[in-house]
Design a protein around this motif. Structure first.
Motif, mmCIF file in Angstrom:
data_model
loop_
_atom_site.group_PDB
_atom_site.id
_atom_site.type_symbol
_atom_site.label_atom_id
_atom_site.label_comp_id
_atom_site.label_asym_id
_atom_site.label_seq_id
_atom_site.Cartn_x
_atom_site.Cartn_y
_atom_site.Cartn_z
ATOM 1 N N LEU A 159 4.623 5.485 -5.288
ATOM 2 C CA LEU A 159 4.825 5.410 -6.738
ATOM 3 C C LEU A 159 3.840 6.293 -7.491
ATOM 4 C CD1 LEU A 159 5.565 1.621 -7.171
ATOM 5 C CD2 LEU A 159 7.006 3.495 -7.936
ATOM 6 N N THR A 183 0.823 -1.209 0.000
ATOM 7 C CA THR A 183 0.000 0.000 0.000
ATOM 8 C C THR A 183 0.859 1.262 0.000
ATOM 9 O OG1 THR A 183 -1.393 -1.339 1.420
ATOM 10 C CG2 THR A 183 -2.110 0.883 0.992
ATOM 11 N N GLY A 233 4.036 1.599 -0.765
ATOM 12 C CA GLY A 233 4.837 1.707 -1.977
ATOM 13 C C GLY A 233 4.007 2.189 -3.149
ATOM 14 N N ILE A 234 2.765 1.698 -3.222
ATOM 15 C CA ILE A 234 1.897 2.133 -4.320
ATOM 16 C C ILE A 234 1.621 3.628 -4.208
ATOM 17 C CG2 ILE A 234 -0.442 1.943 -5.231
ATOM 18 C CD1 ILE A 234 -0.251 -1.061 -4.529
ATOM 19 N N ALA A 235 1.322 4.068 -2.985
ATOM 20 C CA ALA A 235 1.061 5.500 -2.793
ATOM 21 C C ALA A 235 2.279 6.309 -3.220
ATOM 22 C CB ALA A 235 0.723 5.774 -1.330
#
Lengths: 502, 90, 164, 102, 100, 311
Positions: free
Chosen positions: B47, B41, B43-45
């Protein structure tokens, strides 16, 4: 400077041979995997003469044209593309490899015979991996690009490691794992050096690098890291730990390939790095270190070999020692008193040592395999009588031993004589002492084995298997090759000089 | 705006870092398993913010992979890390 | 549900194709490749999950989605409030919730939803028809709330739901 | 300090850490992990070189980037083979150590 | 117009960051594994949702915007499903001591 | 820059954890986290292609592989911590490592900036490949031979791994068979996620010619999805002697070789493509190549044959 990068058909005549040399064995791997079963063996046997013919044709082409054969893969010129190059050295190594693979393949037909029905694990793996090793070796000998060479080295590693554990015993699996870990460390150090070269000079092609490399810390570090990595793969003392269990534990044909050929690939690349990528740089101190390690390997390996109770381990430790000789080339040839490094006796002697050891050691491992098969063990203390039971095999072992000792007539004699005379002419007499001591120690362990074999057994020898004359003949033929190398006139050694930078 | 998004990305990453320290310390395996979720979560934010701030649309694809991989790894953690060790009585 | 399978095949292909367009739209959408990709995804999806769940009611879906969005905000705020409160107001515990939805994908879709709802994480089965729910605050009317969610969820398929 | 230098330092530290772990950890699995750490460090150095080579409208030199992809695949294959060897060794002996028994 | 959008982005992203922070605080403070799981799942998913919302105001390409939403939905779905698995694992696969 | 500082510290911190953790499982979890963070670094270094590969392969599949191994070794690994090396070795290792790190730091600072680069040459020739993604152009055109040999490395690793099987299991299926639980959560995860994963895999593969992505990244996601299916018990690995499996494994490299060799005739060199058809030919290579790589990767995670062959 604008250079056309894409130029179809841009290769020297006969350049396609280089592609074939890599592609044929690799295609064989694919076919074996697809067809499986008995086909793996058949494909290998069909490709052997074909591959040998390619190696022969390549050598002939290099000899005829007196120039480097090259091929730009995909028509892309370096630095963007990857080139295959065959100079005299590559051609000779390819030829020796082809000969040995054919011999070992013939020998292995009994041991790795495919079952009539279905697919046998060990035969399938052996024949497939044999072809892969061949492809990997050719790729190493022909590679003209540091990263392509990395992939080739990995190809070789992944083919070689499983050969060690082919019989599935726990100790061979352990040996294979240790081998793999050393090899991986070697690869990663090599890669680290390669990226430093690229970062500093913007190219990976050896030809281009040799023109750009300057004597500066980045280049030294890169070459030091790459050399260290390759030494780990070549099992030079003190990185030799993995070699004896791996080479002694593998099935005899696999040992012959591993000891004879596979460890020569990283040595070959060290030669490439030192004499092609960084020619003419002041490296005398570093070369002395390599020579010292080589000397240590000779003395250590030979002494430990003397104390082995098992024949295959003895031969494996002898490999540790013989690898040492290869590295005596560096202190003697890097900065010669007169002439080019590669026109020295030391350089040629080193290469001849690589070749003659390959042939002799293959013969000895195969002979040891036959002895172990006949006796059901390979304890040196209980060899008595085998000389009478398998005279041809023991003769082959002895002829191979001749080359290790450096006695005439043998390839080993030529190599060691060249190293000796180089040591004298370069005024580095201490290497001569090492060469002579190593020869004496080798004589010790070879005679130890021969004396035991020729002794009369206390009780009549009972063989657990009969050995066909054909297999013994293959071993003898290889051993005779090692002897014949001693009769080769010096003229073909000019072949080694083709393509050297002037 | 790009600067603000970068700051936000750093902030999210920093909170993830602190959370990661807590999670890796365990003590249960189940705690550690959460690392994939947390980094997934967070890392996605990070990215997505980076993709917009530095105009690298491909970073969204990396985020997409991260979302899938977080599941893959979590399942592997649970399946191989916990369930099997219970079966084998560890 | 006679024409059910075809309907759901078409729906899935369309759905996956839409997803493809969304994913590749940033670059350059290649519709032919998208169709192949959608077909491949549908094939896998049909093998794993044969079309058996009846038709979904769009209105109910919209209602559920709205409620879900609101609830997931509430869930986040709830956790944040508890975490940042100096007194750390937690009364954690387990609640057994008798679920009415049949076992299988439908129930798991519901439990997946549940794990994003405020205060609840389903942690396994207590007995065949009863879920173990871990709650941050057992004093909340968890069961009643879940029953309401389940009713909404069951309405999606027009099925009468089994629980209060 | 540019980000290339920052990550360059990072890569140097990773190589050192991995090397330390490779030498000191007796368990083969930890050695395999360590090898992967060294690998990451080396690959990051490729990334730094690529980043420094940004030109012609590319954010980085694509050649080292492509080499890293090749390297990552090879590293995975190495890890898989090493793990398989280790597990077989464990099956055969009930131990997972490289220490020799004799 | 752009200023208003920027302000909305600012608000939403900041709120998203706040929830990530809250999630981490929860991870640090909550006493047991399952409670920490709550903190992780709920707060971080909301945080991601808010950040996606904030970024939507900056998107010029509608496809790119939809893609962000797709990523968020995928994360939600994946997170929701995996959370149950982890919770199950945290209980060690056994039925818990249950209070009704 | 703040972001990079946080990221660098975090990556090094997690790496230290991976090295220092006593529990191997914890170290593996640390490694997975490490990989995901390194993927972020690759985005920062403007290498999204590598970021995709690192996230999927370096962190994901490698993590799954190591995790399975750490669990199987279980207690033996814990016992092995007893044989920690002596202080002297530790000290020597630390010295060597610090020296290597320090040397590399010096070299990093010495590296020329801007560096010599091949980017202009890649750009100048990219039209001839018909591709727009320069990394794919390097992998599939300029250095196609590396890619081809690398796929062979993968296949060899698989042959080597299979050769480790005990003789009586040769011909059996790799790995252990997982029990299926049709009503389990895991099944649900697979049912919902697998099709989406397949779609994403095709997407990542497909955009590789114009944008970051490509056959390796796509194949890795395919492999991960396949492994997910086996972990959920929804699929079993095929027996290693099955003909269709073997053909699937070699399809990619075989087509690669075939088109490469045809290059002798139609484009004047091995692995050369005629300019007008380059893009099409590369696509024809890439499709089977992706499938072959995916199969190989998945089987590399599965391990040597462990299930009894069906006679």
């Amino acid at each position: 400077m604008i250079e056309p990068l894409l130029m179809p058909g841009s290769a020297t005549a006969g350049g396609f041979l280089l592609v074939l040399a890599v592609v044929l064995p690799v295609l064989g791997v694919l076919l074996s995997l697809a067809l499986g079963g008995r086909h793996a063996e058949r494909i290998a046997l069909i490709l052997m003469p074909a591959g040998l013919a390619v190696a022969g044709a390549t050598t002939a082409a290099v000899w005829r044209t007196r120039a480097v054969l090259q091929y730009f893969v995909g028509g892309w010129y370096p630095p963007l593309g990857v080139a295959f190059r065959a100079d005299g050295l590559s051609a000779v190594m390819m030829l020796v490899t082809g000969l040995l693979i054919c011999g070992i393949g013939l020998f292995a037909r009994v041991q790795f015979a495919s079952p009539e029905q279905g697919e046998g694990r060990a035969p399938f793996a052996f024949w497939t991996l044999l072809l892969a090793i061949w492809g990997g070796l050719n790729a190493v000998f022909l590679g003209g690009d540091l990263f392509n060479l990395y992939v080739a080295l990995e190809l070789l590693t992944f083919a070689a490691v499983p050969l060690v554990s082919l019989d599935g015993r726990a100790e061979t699996i352990k040996a294979a794992l240790r081998y793999l870990l050393f090899a991986l460390l070697g690869s990663i150090l090599y890669l680290l050096g390669a990226v430093l070269f690229y970062g500093a000079y913007g190219a990976l092609a050896i030809v281009i690098l040799s023109g750009r490399v300057r004597a500066e810390p980045v280049a030294w570090a890169a070459i030091a890291l790459m050399t260290a990595g390759l030494l780990a793969k070549a099992a030079l003392y003190p990185f030799h730990l993995w070699l004896p269990p791996a080479h002694a534990g593998a099935p005899a044909p696999a040992s012959a390939i591993l000891s004879g050929l596979v460890v020569k690939a990283p040595f070959f690349l060290v030669v490439r790095l030192w004499f092609d990528v960084m020619p003419g740089q002041p490296q005398q101190a570093a070369a002395q270190i390599l020579g010292t390690l080589g000397a240590a390997a000779i003395l250590f390996g030979s002494v430990v070999a003397l104390r082995q109770a098992r024949l295959k381990l003895l031969i494996a430790y002898s490999t540790v020692a013989q690898i040492g000789y290869l590295f005596l080339m560096f202190p003697l040839a890097v900065k010669p008193v007169t002439g080019h490094p590669w026109s020295t006796f030391a350089w040629t002697g080193g290469v001849v040592q690589a070749i003659s050891h390959a042939v002799a050691k293959a013969a000895m491992f195969l002979a040891a395999g036959l002895i172990a098969e006949a006796l059901g063990h390979d304890r040196i203390a209980r060899l008595a009588g085998i000389g009478r039971a398998l005279p041809v095999t023991v003769l082959a072992f002895g002829l191979g031993g001749l080359s290790l000792m450096g006695l005439p007539p043998s390839g080993g004699f030529v190599a060691k004589a060249m190293l000796l005379s180089a040591a004298v002419s370069e005024g580095q007499w201490w290497w001569a002492v090492v060469v002579l001591t190593g020869g004496l120690l080798a004589a010790g362990y070879v005679f130890l084995v021969l004396a035991r074999s020729l002794a009369d057994p206390v009780e009549p020898l009972r063989l657990s298997a009969t050995i066909s004359p054909g297999r013994q003949a293959v071993v003898l033929a290889l051993a005779l090759c090692a002897v014949l190398l001693g009769f080769v006139p010096l003229r073909p050694l000019e072949l080694l000089q083709i393509g050297r930078p002037v | 705006m790009a600067d603000f998004l970068l700051v936000a990305a750093s902030f999210v990453l920093a909170t993830v870092a602190v959370g990661l320290v807590r999670i890796l310390r365990g003590p249960d395996k189940a705690d550690r398993i959460m690392a994939a979720q947390l980094l997934g979560t967070g890392g996605i934010a990070t990215l997505l913010l980076l993709a917009q701030a530095t105009s690298v649309p491909a970073a969204v694809d990396v985020a997409l992979i991260l979302a899938l991989l977080a599941v893959f790894i979590s399942v592997a953690f649970v399946k191989k890390g916990v369930i099997r060790s219970q079966m084998e009585g560890a | 549900m006679k024409q059910g399978p075809w309907r759901s095949v078409v729906l899935r292909v369309a759905g996956f194709f839409l997803l493809w367009v969304v994913l590749t739209g940033t670059y350059r959408t290649d519709l032919a490749a998208g169709l192949v990709a959608a077909l491949a995804a549908t094939w896998v999806s049909l093998r794993l999950l044969p079309p058996s769940i009846g038709r979904v009611r769009p209105v109910a879906l919209a209602r559920l989605a709205l409620r879900f969005l609101r609830q997931s905000v509430v869930a986040g705020v709830d956790v944040a409030r508890r975490a940042l409160d100096p007194r750390l107001p937690l009364r954690t515990g387990f609640v057994v919730y008798p679920v009415g939805l049949p076992p299988g994908p439908t129930r798991h879709a519901f439990t997946t939803l549940m794990s994003l709802l405020p205060g609840t994480v389903p942690a396994g089965l207590h007995s065949p028809g009863a879920l173990v729910i871990h709650c941050l605050d057992v004093e909340q009317p968890v069961t009643a709330q879940l029953a309401a969610e389940e009713a909404l969820f069951a309405a999606l398929f027009g099925e009468p739901h089994g629980n209060g | 300090m540019s980000i290339a230098i920052l990550y360059g330092l990072c890569s140097a530290v990773l190589v050192g850490l991995g090397l330390f772990a490779l030498i000191t950890h007796p368990q083969p699995l930890r050695k395999i992990l360590a090898f992967n750490l060294i690998g990451s460090g080396v690959f990051l150095l490729f990334g730094v070189v690529a980043h420094n080579g940004a030109a012609a409208g590319f954010g980085g030199d694509p050649v080292p980037q492509a080499l890293v992809i090749t390297g990552l695949v090879v590293a995975f294959a190495s890890t898989a083979l090493a793990v398989a060897l280790l597990l077989r060794l464990f099956q055969e002996t009930g131990r997972a150590t490289l220490q020799s028994d004799d | 117009m752009s200023l208003a959008l920027d302000a909305l982005t600012f608000l939403a992203v900041a709120a998203g960051g706040f929830f990530f922070l809250a999630g981490t605080v929860g991870l640090l403070r909550f006493p047991d594994t399952l409670s920490r799981l709550h903190a992780l799942t709920k707060a971080d998913n909301l945080g991601l949702g808010l950040i996606v919302l904030g970024l939507l105001f900056q998107m010029e390409d509608p496809f790119a915007a939809l893609k962000l939403v797709a990523v968020w939905l995928l994360t939600l779905l994946a997170g929701g499903a995996v959370t149950q698995l982890i919770a199950h694992a945290a209980l060690g696969g056994r039925s818990a001591g249950v209070t009704t | 820059m703040a972001l990079d500082a946080v990221l660098a510290v975090l990556v090094v911190g997690v790496a230290v954890w991976t090295v220092a953790a006593r529990d191997t499982f914890a170290a593996v979890v640390g490694f997975v986290a490490f990989g995901l963070l390194v993927a972020l670094i690759w985005v920062r270094l403007a290498a999204p292609d590598v970021a995709l590969t690192e996230a999927a392969l370096g962190s994901g599949l490698t993590g799954g592989l190591l995790l399975g191994a750490s669990t199987r070794l279980g207690r033996t690994e814990a016992e092995a911590t007893g044989e920690l090396p002596g202080g002297l070795l530790q000290f020597a290792a630390a010295t060597v490592s610090v020296l290597v790190s320090a040397g590399l730091i010096a070299l990093v600072l010495l590296l020329p900036e801007p560096a010599p680069t091949l980017a202009p040459k890649v750009a100048a020739n990219i039209a001839a490949t018909g591709l727009q993604n320069p990394v794919t152009a390097v992998l599939m055109a300029y250095r196609a031979i590396d890619t081809l040999l690398e796929v062979m490395v993968l296949l060899l690793a698989l042959v080597g791994m299979w050769s480790l099987a005990p003789d009586h299991l040769w011909g059996g299926a790799p790995g252990r068979r997982e029990p299926a639980d049709p009503d389990g959560v895991l099944t649900f995860v697979a049912q919902v996620l697998l099709p989406v994963g397949i779609l994403v895999a095709i997407h990542i593969f497909w955009v590789g010619s114009v944008a970051p992505g490509g056959e390796f990244q796509g194949a890795t996601i395919f492999a991960a999805m396949w492994i997910l299916a086996t972990m959920a018990g929804l699929a079993n690995t095929p027996p290693v002697m099955r003909r269709s499996l073997r053909l699937l494994l070699i399809a990619g490299p075989a087509v690669f070789f075939a088109i490469g060799l045809a290059g002798f005739a139609i484009a004047g060199a091995f692995l050369a493509y005629p300019a007008d058809y380059a893009k099409l030919l590369i696509l024809i290579i890439e499709i089977p190549l992706t499938l072959s790589i995916a199969t190989t990767l998945a089987l590399l995670v599965a391990g040597p044959p462990e299930q009894e062959p069906q006679r």
